[in-house]
Design a protein around this motif. Structure first.
Motif, PDB file in Angstrom:
ATOM      1  N   VAL A   1       0.822  -1.221   0.000  1.00 51.76           N
ATOM      2  CA  VAL A   1       0.000   0.000   0.000  1.00 51.76           C
ATOM      3  C   VAL A   1       0.856   1.271   0.000  1.00 51.76           C
ATOM      4  O   VAL A   1       0.323   2.370   0.058  1.00 51.76           O
ATOM      5  CB  VAL A   1      -0.968   0.026   1.213  1.00 51.76           C
ATOM      6  N   GLN A   2       2.175   1.112  -0.067  1.00 54.77           N
ATOM      7  CA  GLN A   2       3.064   2.277  -0.082  1.00 54.77           C
ATOM      8  C   GLN A   2       3.008   2.950  -1.449  1.00 54.77           C
ATOM      9  O   GLN A   2       3.150   2.293  -2.483  1.00 54.77           O
ATOM     10  CB  GLN A   2       4.509   1.833   0.215  1.00 54.77           C
ATOM     11  N   LYS A   3       2.788   4.278  -1.474  1.00 56.35           N
ATOM     12  CA  LYS A   3       2.678   5.003  -2.742  1.00 56.35           C
ATOM     13  C   LYS A   3       4.037   5.438  -3.275  1.00 56.35           C
ATOM     14  O   LYS A   3       4.262   5.446  -4.481  1.00 56.35           O
ATOM     15  CB  LYS A   3       1.770   6.217  -2.553  1.00 56.35           C
ATOM     16  N   GLN A   4       4.935   5.836  -2.383  1.00 55.11           N
ATOM     17  CA  GLN A   4       6.270   6.253  -2.786  1.00 55.11           C
ATOM     18  C   GLN A   4       7.298   5.610  -1.865  1.00 55.11           C
ATOM     19  O   GLN A   4       7.054   5.466  -0.659  1.00 55.11           O
ATOM     20  CB  GLN A   4       6.412   7.774  -2.720  1.00 55.11           C
ATOM     21  N   PRO A   5       8.445   5.214  -2.393  1.00 56.23           N
ATOM     22  CA  PRO A   5       9.458   4.591  -1.534  1.00 56.23           C
ATOM     23  C   PRO A   5      10.061   5.585  -0.558  1.00 56.23           C
ATOM     24  O   PRO A   5      10.134   6.790  -0.835  1.00 56.23           O
ATOM     25  CB  PRO A   5      10.513   4.098  -2.539  1.00 56.23           C
ATOM     26  N   VAL A   6      10.472   5.082   0.596  1.00 58.48           N
ATOM     27  CA  VAL A   6      11.156   5.914   1.587  1.00 58.48           C
ATOM     28  C   VAL A   6      12.460   6.422   0.987  1.00 58.48           C
ATOM     29  O   VAL A   6      13.216   5.671   0.366  1.00 58.48           O
ATOM     30  CB  VAL A   6      11.451   5.106   2.860  1.00 58.48           C
ATOM     31  N   GLN A   7      12.713   7.708   1.163  1.00 56.85           N
ATOM     32  CA  GLN A   7      13.955   8.314   0.684  1.00 56.85           C
ATOM     33  C   GLN A   7      14.737   8.831   1.873  1.00 56.85           C
ATOM     34  O   GLN A   7      14.406   9.857   2.462  1.00 56.85           O
ATOM     35  CB  GLN A   7      13.657   9.444  -0.301  1.00 56.85           C
ATOM     36  N   LEU A   8      15.792   8.110   2.258  1.00 52.50           N
ATOM     37  CA  LEU A   8      16.603   8.485   3.413  1.00 52.50           C
ATOM     38  C   LEU A   8      17.717   9.443   3.021  1.00 52.50           C
ATOM     39  O   LEU A   8      18.409   9.218   2.019  1.00 52.50           O
ATOM     40  CB  LEU A   8      17.238   7.250   4.042  1.00 52.50           C
ATOM     41  N   ALA A   9      17.905  10.494   3.808  1.00 51.18           N
ATOM     42  CA  ALA A   9      19.086  11.345   3.625  1.00 51.18           C
ATOM     43  C   ALA A   9      20.323  10.509   3.904  1.00 51.18           C
ATOM     44  O   ALA A   9      20.334   9.677   4.817  1.00 51.18           O
ATOM     45  CB  ALA A   9      19.019  12.540   4.573  1.00 51.18           C
ATOM     46  N   PRO A  10      21.384  10.685   3.126  1.00 46.22           N
ATOM     47  CA  PRO A  10      22.592   9.869   3.339  1.00 46.22           C
ATOM     48  C   PRO A  10      23.199  10.113   4.712  1.00 46.22           C
ATOM     49  O   PRO A  10      23.120  11.209   5.263  1.00 46.22           O
ATOM     50  CB  PRO A  10      23.526  10.344   2.217  1.00 46.22           C
ATOM     51  N   GLN A  11      23.790   9.065   5.257  1.00 47.39           N
ATOM     52  CA  GLN A  11      24.412   9.159   6.573  1.00 47.39           C
ATOM     53  C   GLN A  11      25.607   8.218   6.638  1.00 47.39           C
ATOM     54  O   GLN A  11      25.443   7.005   6.497  1.00 47.39           O
ATOM     55  CB  GLN A  11      23.411   8.802   7.674  1.00 47.39           C
ATOM     56  N   ASN A  12      26.790   8.780   6.847  1.00 39.80           N
ATOM     57  CA  ASN A  12      27.976   7.947   7.007  1.00 39.80           C
ATOM     58  C   ASN A  12      28.012   7.339   8.392  1.00 39.80           C
ATOM     59  O   ASN A  12      27.627   7.974   9.375  1.00 39.80           O
ATOM     60  CB  ASN A  12      29.246   8.771   6.781  1.00 39.80           C
ATOM     61  N   GLY A  13      28.480   6.113   8.494  1.00 38.31           N
ATOM     62  CA  GLY A  13      28.624   5.473   9.794  1.00 38.31           C
ATOM     63  C   GLY A  13      29.779   6.070  10.582  1.00 38.31           C
ATOM     64  O   GLY A  13      30.743   6.582  10.007  1.00 38.31           O
ATOM     65  N   TYR A  14      29.682   5.998  11.913  1.00 34.53           N
ATOM     66  CA  TYR A  14      30.705   6.571  12.784  1.00 34.53           C
ATOM     67  C   TYR A  14      31.596   5.507  13.429  1.00 34.53           C
ATOM     68  O   TYR A  14      32.481   5.849  14.214  1.00 34.53           O
ATOM     69  CB  TYR A  14      30.038   7.391  13.892  1.00 34.53           C
ATOM     70  N   GLY A  15      31.342   4.249  13.125  1.00 36.45           N
ATOM     71  CA  GLY A  15      32.087   3.201  13.807  1.00 36.45           C
ATOM     72  C   GLY A  15      31.634   3.084  15.253  1.00 36.45           C
ATOM     73  O   GLY A  15      30.477   3.379  15.572  1.00 36.45           O
ATOM     74  N   GLU A  16      32.534   2.677  16.150  1.00 40.58           N
ATOM     75  CA  GLU A  16      32.199   2.517  17.561  1.00 40.58           C
ATOM     76  C   GLU A  16      32.506   3.806  18.320  1.00 40.58           C
ATOM     77  O   GLU A  16      33.662   4.213  18.445  1.00 40.58           O
ATOM     78  CB  GLU A  16      32.979   1.351  18.164  1.00 40.58           C
ATOM     79  N   VAL A  17      31.444   4.482  18.797  1.00 41.59           N
ATOM     80  CA  VAL A  17      31.587   5.740  19.523  1.00 41.59           C
ATOM     81  C   VAL A  17      30.659   5.715  20.739  1.00 41.59           C
ATOM     82  O   VAL A  17      29.752   4.878  20.839  1.00 41.59           O
ATOM     83  CB  VAL A  17      31.248   6.965  18.635  1.00 41.59           C
ATOM     84  N   SER A  18      30.882   6.641  21.651  1.00 40.86           N
ATOM     85  CA  SER A  18      30.035   6.716  22.845  1.00 40.86           C
ATOM     86  C   SER A  18      29.826   8.173  23.240  1.00 40.86           C
ATOM     87  O   SER A  18      30.583   9.063  22.840  1.00 40.86           O
ATOM     88  CB  SER A  18      30.652   5.937  24.016  1.00 40.86           C
ATOM     89  N   TRP A  19      28.785   8.399  24.039  1.00 41.80           N
ATOM     90  CA  TRP A  19      28.473   9.737  24.561  1.00 41.80           C
ATOM     91  C   TRP A  19      27.752   9.568  25.893  1.00 41.80           C
ATOM     92  O   TRP A  19      26.947   8.653  26.067  1.00 41.80           O
ATOM     93  CB  TRP A  19      27.582  10.519  23.585  1.00 41.80           C
ATOM     94  N   LYS A  20      28.040  10.482  26.836  1.00 39.44           N
ATOM     95  CA  LYS A  20      27.392  10.432  28.140  1.00 39.44           C
ATOM     96  C   LYS A  20      27.052  11.834  28.608  1.00 39.44           C
ATOM     97  O   LYS A  20      27.847  12.763  28.417  1.00 39.44           O
ATOM     98  CB  LYS A  20      28.319   9.766  29.170  1.00 39.44           C
ATOM     99  N   THR A  21      25.871  11.996  29.200  1.00 37.55           N
ATOM    100  CA  THR A  21      25.523  13.273  29.814  1.00 37.55           C
ATOM    101  C   THR A  21      26.621  13.637  30.817  1.00 37.55           C
ATOM    102  O   THR A  21      26.960  12.827  31.692  1.00 37.55           O
ATOM    103  CB  THR A  21      24.174  13.171  30.555  1.00 37.55           C
ATOM    104  N   PRO A  22      27.199  14.841  30.705  1.00 39.84           N
ATOM    105  CA  PRO A  22      28.335  15.207  31.579  1.00 39.84           C
ATOM    106  C   PRO A  22      27.887  15.556  32.993  1.00 39.84           C
ATOM    107  O   PRO A  22      27.951  16.711  33.422  1.00 39.84           O
ATOM    108  CB  PRO A  22      28.944  16.411  30.855  1.00 39.84           C
ATOM    109  N   ILE A  23      27.423  14.539  33.726  1.00 40.11           N
ATOM    110  CA  ILE A  23      26.954  14.757  35.090  1.00 40.11           C
ATOM    111  C   ILE A  23      28.125  14.707  36.069  1.00 40.11           C
ATOM    112  O   ILE A  23      29.161  14.096  35.802  1.00 40.11           O
ATOM    113  CB  ILE A  23      25.890  13.723  35.496  1.00 40.11           C
ATOM    114  N   GLN A  24      27.929  15.343  37.226  1.00 40.89           N
ATOM    115  CA  GLN A  24      28.932  15.294  38.293  1.00 40.89           C
ATOM    116  C   GLN A  24      28.589  14.237  39.342  1.00 40.89           C
ATOM    117  O   GLN A  24      29.486  13.684  39.974  1.00 40.89           O
ATOM    118  CB  GLN A  24      29.032  16.672  38.954  1.00 40.89           C
ATOM    119  N   GLN A  25      27.297  13.955  39.543  1.00 42.04           N
ATOM    120  CA  GLN A  25      26.883  12.971  40.531  1.00 42.04           C
ATOM    121  C   GLN A  25      25.653  12.231  40.018  1.00 42.04           C
ATOM    122  O   GLN A  25      24.611  12.838  39.779  1.00 42.04           O
ATOM    123  CB  GLN A  25      26.575  13.619  41.881  1.00 42.04           C
TER     124      GLN A  25
END
Length: 549
Positions: free
Chosen positions: A133-157
C-alpha cells in the motif's frame, strides 16, 4: 505505579506537557540497587550484529537496531510523609528496517542473539506487507557510519547513586520550609531518568549513549480558613539534563527578578528549600492580591514562564511532520506551512532569533547522536524574525529539498518506533547588556509574569491563551504589587512581532518539559527551552476570575 496514583500524588498542573500516561516512567519495578547495573557494550554489539545480519538476510536494504535499558526512580511526599517510592527498569530492543522501499518495525524483550534476529525477520515481513500500500518509496538522507563511539551526559553525581533516604529527606525538608512559611498543604516529587541506549545500523555506526535527566518539583497551597479561598504556587525549578548536583545550590546560579517582586530564578542548580519557603509566602500573598483589570499591557516574561510559550507557539509549529499534516489527527497541524514560509511573512520582530539544538549542556534534549545515528547539531529556525527552517529527520529532508537530517529523531522506549521529535528550541538572548530592572524601568503600564500556569492553543498553533504562577503590576517603571487572575491572549504572529526587548546572556535560563506528548500510539519526550527575560508590548490581558451568582 498505577496511573491514578501518579496523577493523584504529583499535584502537577495538567495540560499538553503533562499527559495522563508516561511510558518513560514505565517498566518493571526493581530494587534500587539494580539501577546501577550496566550492560557491556561488546555484548550489545554482538546482539546488534545478529539483528542487522538477519535483517539483511531477509531482504532489508537498510536496518537499524536500538538496544535500550530505561531506568527511572520517582519519590513522592506530602507534608511530613513519604507517600510513594518507585524504581523501574525496562530492557529490550527494537529493530527498524526498509524493505521494498517501505518501513517495518518490530521489538522484543528477549534480549538474546536469537531473539533479536527473530525481531529483525519480523520487521522485514512487516515492511514487505506494508509495501503493498506504499505510494512512494522511503527516501533516506545519506548518513555515514561513525564506527564505535560513545556519549554520556556530563553529570557530576549520578542521582541513582544517592541513597533514597537522602533524597526523601530533602523533599521532606522542603515541605517543612513551606509549612513554616505559611503553607497549608504541600506535596513534592523527585523524578530521575537514565536512558542507556545502544544504536547500530547498516550504515556502520555502533553508538553507546548514557543519558541522565532529573526533575525536583512541588506544589504549595495556602488557605484562608475564614473564607475558604485558596491559592497555590508550583516550584520554579526546571527539569534538567544534569545529575544530582542540580540539587546542590550555588549562589552564582540564583537570578533575582525585578526589585519589588521577591522572585528568584535558578540557572544550573536549584535551591528547593529556598524556593519552597518563597512559594509559601507568595501563595499566602496571592490570597489578598488585587484582581487584574483587563486591557492592553506590556508584558515582562520570566524565562520559567516564557519557555512554555516558546514550546507551544514555536516548537510545535516548526515540526515538519506537523507542518505536512502527518500529526493532524492527534496533535493538530501548523499555520507555518511551506506555502506560508515561501511568502516570507515575519514570524516575529527583528529581535526574535530562535534556534533548535540537541547540544546545549544541561538541557533535556542534549545527546551526542539521535535515534537514527545522526550526530546532533544546532540550526536556525527563526532568524531576525523570519522563519527559515523546520525540524527534520532522515526521511523528511528530501521533502523540503535538503540533503541531511537535523538529528532530532527519538523514541521513548526500545519497543516504540523512532520519529521526529522536538529538539531544544530557544530564544537567543539580547546582544546588548540589559538587566530585568532596566527592562521594567521602561514599562509605563505592564505586568511581570513568572512561572507556568494553565494555557490553551488551537490546533494550528496560532491563537492562544497563557496564564502563570505569580503576577506583579508594573506602573511607571516600578513593581507596585501582586496581581491575580491574569492571562494573556494573542496569536503567534501578533505576539512574537510585539517582542521589543530581550535581556542579555547573564539572565538566560532553561525551562523544560519532561513529558511532551506526540504520536499514535502516544510517546513522550523531554525537551528544554532557553530564554532571557523578554518584553512584549501591547498584549491583551483578560481577567480569569470566575464569579458565581
Amino acid at each position: 505505579m498505577k496511573r491514578r496514583d501518579f496523577v493523584g500524588l504529583t499535584g502537577l498542573a495538567s495540560g499538553a506537557l503533562f499527559l495522563p500516561s508516561f511510558p518513560s516512567l514505565g517498566g518493571d519495578l526493581v530494587d534500587p540497587a539494580r539501577l546501577l547495573e550496566t550492560v557491556d557494550p561488546a555484548v550489545k554489539k554482538r546482539l546488534a550484529d545478529a539483528a542487522l545480519n538477519a535483517a539483511k538476510g531477509a531482504g532489508a536494504s537498510y536496518a537499524d537496531v536500538r538496544i535500550g535499558r530505561y531506568l527511572n526512580q520517582s519519590i513522592f511526599t506530602r507534608e511530613k510523609q513519604v507517600q510513594n517510592i518507585v524504581s523501574g527498569e525496562s530492557y529490550g530492543a527494537g529493530v527498524r528496517v526498509i524493505a521494498n522501499g517501505t518501513w517495518g518495525f518490530a521489538a522484543t524483550n528477549t534480549v538474546t542473539e536469537a531473539g533479536l534476529a527473530k525481531a529483525a525477520q519480523l520487521a522485514v515481513q512487516i515492511a514487505k506487507a506494508n509495501a503493498k500500500v506504499q505510494k512512494q518509496p522511503v527516501q533516506l538522507a545519506p548518513q555515514n557510519g561513525y564506527g564505535e563511539v560513545s556519549w554520556k551526559t556530563p553529570i557530576q553525581q549520578n542521582a541513582f547513586e544517592v541513597p533514597v533516604k537522602q533524597k526523601a529527606d530533602l523533599l521532606l525538608a522542603a515541605n517543612a520550609k513551606a509549612l513554616e512559611n505559611g503553607a497549608s498543604f504541600v506535596n513534592s516529587s523527585l523524578f530521575q531518568i537514565n536512558e542507556q541506549k545502544y544504536f547500530a545500523s547498516t550504515d556502520g555506526s555502533y553508538i553507546d549513549q548514557d543519558v541522565h535527566r532529573i526533575w525536583p518539583t512541588f506544589t504549595v497551597t495556602a488557605i484562608d480558613k475564614a473564607t475558604g479561598k485558596f491559592r497555590s504556587r508550583d516550584a520554579m525549578s526546571a527539569p534538567m539534563g544534569l545529575g544530582y548536583e542540580y540539587l546542590t545550590p550555588k549562589a552564582a546560579d540564583k537570578i533575582p527578578g525585578p526589585a519589588g517582586s521577591d522572585i528568584i530564578g535558578y540557572k544550573n542548580s536549584f535551591d528547593i528549600l529556598e524556593d519552597a519557603a518563597t512559594a509559601a509566602k507568595q501563595a499566602r500573598s496571592k490570597l489578598t492580591a488585587k484582581s487584574v483589570v483587563p486591557g492592553k499591557y506590556d508584558l515582562v516574561l520570566d524565562p520559567n514562564h516564557l519557555g512554555l510559550t516558546i514550546h507551544e507557539s514555536v516548537g510545535h509549529a516548526t515540526e515538519l511532520d506537523r507542518v505536512l499534516g502527518y500529526e493532524a489527527n492527534y496533535a493538530g497541524t501548523s499555520f507555518a506551512t511551506l506555502e506560508w514560509k515561501a511568502k516570507n511573512i515575519p514570524y516575529g520582530s527583528k529581535l526574535v532569533n530562535i534556534v533548535a539544538d540537541k547540544l546545549q549542556p544541561g538541557s533535556l534534549g542534549a545527546v551526542g547522536y539521535d535515534d537514527e545515528g545522526v550526530k546532533t547539531r544546532q540550526w536556525d529556525l527563526i532568524k531576525d524574525g523570519k522563519l527559515i527552517d523546520y525540524q527534520k529527520i532522515r526521511d523528511q529532508a528530501a521533502i523540503v529539498g535538503q540533503k541531511e537530517s537535523d538529528g532530532c529523531c527519538y523514541a521513548d522506549s526500545w519497543n516504540t518506533v523512532q520519529f521526529q521529535r522536538m529538539p531544544n528550541v530557544s530564544l537567543q538572548p539580547g546582544k546588548e547588556k540589559m538587566s530585568v530592572d532596566e527592562m521594567v524601568s521602561k514599562v509605563d503600564k505592564g505586568i511581570y509574569i513568572a512561572g507556568r500556569g494553565s494555557f490553551s492553543i488551537d490546533q494550528q498553533r496560532y491563537n492562544f491563551q497563557f496564564g502563570g504562577q505569580v503576577f506583579y503590576a508594573i506602573e511607571k517603571g516600578k513593581i507596585t504589587g501582586m496581581l491575580e487572575d491574569v492571562a494573556y491572549q494573542a496569536n503567534t504572529q501578533e505576539f512574537w512581532n510585539s517582542c521589543s526587548a530581550i535581556c542579555d546572556q547573564s539572565d538566560y535560563r532553561l525551562f523544560g518539559s519532561f513529558f511532551d506528548g506526540k504520536g499514535q500510539p502516544s510517546q513522550v519526550s523531554a525537551v528544554s527551552h532557553g530564554s532571557a527575560t523578554t518584553r512584549f508590548n501591547g498584549v491583551n490581558v483578560i481577567n480569569t476570575a470566575r464569579k458565581i451568582g
